[in-house]
Write a protein that holds these residues in place. Structure first.
Motif, short mmCIF file in Angstrom:
data_model
loop_
_atom_site.label_atom_id
_atom_site.label_comp_id
_atom_site.label_asym_id
_atom_site.label_seq_id
_atom_site.Cartn_x
_atom_site.Cartn_y
_atom_site.Cartn_z
N LEU A 145 4.41 -0.96 8.49
CA LEU A 145 4.87 0.31 7.94
C LEU A 145 6.34 0.20 7.57
CD1 LEU A 145 4.21 3.37 7.44
CD2 LEU A 145 5.11 3.79 9.74
N ILE A 146 6.67 0.44 6.29
CA ILE A 146 8.07 0.32 5.86
C ILE A 146 8.66 1.65 5.39
CG2 ILE A 146 7.96 -2.16 5.32
CD1 ILE A 146 7.56 -1.44 2.38
N HIS A 147 7.81 2.68 5.26
CA HIS A 147 8.33 4.00 4.88
C HIS A 147 7.34 5.06 5.33
CE1 HIS A 147 10.33 7.17 2.61
NE2 HIS A 147 9.16 7.51 2.10
N SER A 148 7.89 6.15 5.89
CA SER A 148 7.05 7.24 6.38
C SER A 148 7.79 8.55 6.19
CB SER A 148 6.78 7.01 7.88
OG SER A 148 6.05 8.06 8.42
N HIS A 149 7.11 9.57 5.65
CA HIS A 149 7.74 10.87 5.42
C HIS A 149 6.71 11.95 5.71
CE1 HIS A 149 10.61 13.38 2.65
NE2 HIS A 149 10.25 14.03 3.74
N ASP A 150 6.88 12.65 6.83
CA ASP A 150 5.93 13.67 7.24
C ASP A 150 6.31 15.05 6.71
OD1 ASP A 150 4.34 11.94 8.69
OD2 ASP A 150 5.45 12.26 10.56
N ILE A 151 5.32 15.93 6.65
CA ILE A 151 5.55 17.35 6.39
C ILE A 151 6.23 17.93 7.63
CG2 ILE A 151 4.42 19.57 5.98
CD1 ILE A 151 2.09 17.98 4.70
N PRO A 152 7.29 18.73 7.50
CA PRO A 152 7.88 19.36 8.69
C PRO A 152 6.80 20.11 9.48
CG PRO A 152 9.29 19.71 6.78
CD PRO A 152 8.03 19.07 6.27
N PRO A 153 6.78 19.95 10.81
CA PRO A 153 5.69 20.52 11.62
C PRO A 153 5.44 22.01 11.40
CG PRO A 153 6.99 19.02 12.95
CD PRO A 153 7.70 19.14 11.64
N GLN A 154 6.51 22.80 11.23
CA GLN A 154 6.29 24.24 11.05
C GLN A 154 5.57 24.53 9.74
OE1 GLN A 154 9.18 22.70 10.77
NE2 GLN A 154 10.48 23.62 9.18
N LEU A 155 5.81 23.70 8.72
CA LEU A 155 5.11 23.89 7.44
C LEU A 155 3.65 23.43 7.55
CD1 LEU A 155 7.77 22.83 4.77
CD2 LEU A 155 7.23 25.10 5.63
N ALA A 156 3.43 22.30 8.25
CA ALA A 156 2.05 21.82 8.44
C ALA A 156 1.23 22.87 9.18
CB ALA A 156 2.06 20.49 9.20
N LEU A 201 0.84 -1.19 0.00
CA LEU A 201 0.00 0.00 0.00
C LEU A 201 0.88 1.24 0.00
CD1 LEU A 201 -2.76 -0.91 2.64
CD2 LEU A 201 -2.73 -1.38 0.18
N ILE A 202 0.78 2.02 -1.08
CA ILE A 202 1.42 3.34 -1.18
C ILE A 202 0.30 4.34 -0.98
CG2 ILE A 202 2.55 4.95 -2.76
CD1 ILE A 202 3.82 2.46 -4.13
N THR A 203 0.29 5.03 0.17
CA THR A 203 -0.85 5.88 0.51
C THR A 203 -0.40 7.31 0.81
OG1 THR A 203 -0.72 5.16 2.82
CG2 THR A 203 -2.21 3.94 1.36
N SER A 204 -1.38 8.20 0.95
CA SER A 204 -1.10 9.64 1.12
C SER A 204 -0.09 10.11 0.07
CB SER A 204 -0.59 9.93 2.54
OG SER A 204 -1.59 9.66 3.50
N ASN A 205 -0.28 9.64 -1.16
CA ASN A 205 0.57 9.99 -2.31
C ASN A 205 2.05 9.64 -2.10
OD1 ASN A 205 -1.42 11.10 -4.08
ND2 ASN A 205 -1.56 12.85 -2.71
N GLY A 206 2.30 8.61 -1.31
CA GLY A 206 3.68 8.17 -1.11
C GLY A 206 4.28 8.55 0.23
N ALA A 207 3.51 9.25 1.07
CA ALA A 207 4.02 9.61 2.40
C ALA A 207 4.06 8.40 3.33
CB ALA A 207 3.16 10.71 3.03
N ARG A 208 3.32 7.35 2.99
CA ARG A 208 3.33 6.10 3.76
C ARG A 208 3.41 4.92 2.80
NH1 ARG A 208 3.77 9.58 6.94
NH2 ARG A 208 2.64 9.97 8.89
N ILE A 209 4.20 3.90 3.19
CA ILE A 209 4.20 2.62 2.47
C ILE A 209 4.05 1.51 3.52
CG2 ILE A 209 5.40 1.05 0.89
CD1 ILE A 209 7.22 3.37 0.08
#
Length: 265
Positions: free
Chosen positions: A78-89, A63-71
């Motif tokens: 969970l094998i991959h996770s990439h969050d938006i930096p908190p200050q940008l969010a 499953l590649i979800t949230s346009n690739g932010a999670r795999i």
């Protein structure tokens, strides 16, 4: 040609016009899995939403979800996770960008929204995924994989332009549907995620087929050796990939029909 891996978008691609799995598509993928073909479902949706779709398809897909932010792997790890930096969010949730749209945050195990949206509840009815209403302008921004604005297309085009001017290369900004503007961390995309999955499995992109219809599928299709555009593909996507082969629309079960022809099922 030996096709070993198939990556597909969901809405507008693998799912029908009612955002549902039909029996022809499920049977086709199950038949190919029995032949040793592997899969990834690549979508802007939340992973909790997509687990039910994978179950309906009856295959062991990444499953590649949230346009690739999670795999997640086929076992749900969970094998991959990439969050938006908190200050940008936090900045993305402020009125200068959020006014005039419905704002959403996708976190690991939660979907937050700033106001009710019946259309989105209807779209997620099959999976049972429910949002929680929250004051997102006050959120600390930690753990956000995706920010989603829902609104009129013309308004969202202006938001897209404002985000590009303010943040530029700090974020990945794309449309999944005309009324859905999606924002992830820079470097996140379905295509990058597909590359990570193929690398993990030791499969060359030359043996990979990919299917898509939306603007957020361009990187996915470029990452595969054999890109396929749906008959209902967005004009922006067609312009980006003028040489990609076009197949029937999702309403005609285009992915299943094409695979049955390709694999002589």
């Amino acid at each position: 040609m030996s096709y070993r891996f198939i990556a597909s978008d969901l809405d507008g691609t693998l799912l029908d016009q009612h955002h549902a799995v039909n029996s022809l598509t499920a049977v086709t993928l199950q038949t190919l899995e029995a032949r040793g073909v592997q899969f990834a479902l690549a979508t802007g949706r939340h992973h909790l939403d997509v687990k039910g779709i994978r179950q309906a398809l009856g295959v062991r897909a990444h499953l590649i979800t949230s346009n690739g932010a999670r795999i997640h792997d086929p076992d749900g790890k969970l094998i991959h996770s990439h969050d938006i930096p908190p200050q940008l969010a936090r900045a993305l949730a402020q009125p200068e960008f959020a006014v005039g749209a419905i704002l959403n945050f996708y976190l690991d195990d939660e979907w937050l929204i700033d106001q009710p949206c019946q259309d989105f509840l209807d779209m997620h009815r099959d999976s049972g995924l429910q949002y929680r209403i929250s004051k997102l302008a006050e959120h600390d921004g930690v753990g956000v994989g995706k920010v989603l604005y829902i609104g009129e297309h013309d308004h969202l085009l202006r938001v897209e332009q404002a985000l590009q001017q303010r943040f530029g290369a700090q974020l990945y900004i794309t449309f999944s549907l005309e009324n859905c503007l999606e924002v992830m961390a820079a470097g996140v995309s379905k295509g990058h995620a597909l590359g990570l999955v193929l690398q993990r499995l030791g499969i060359d992109p030359a043996h990979c087929l990919a299917f898509g219809d939306g603007q957020n599928d361009v990187e996915l299709l470029r990452a595969a050796g054999h890109p396929r555009l749906m008959g209902n593909a967005h004009p922006r996507l067609s312009g980006e990939l003028p040489d990609a082969r076009r197949i029937a629309s999702n309403a005609e079960s285009g992915v299943a029909q094409h695979l049955r022809e390709l694999f002589a099922l």
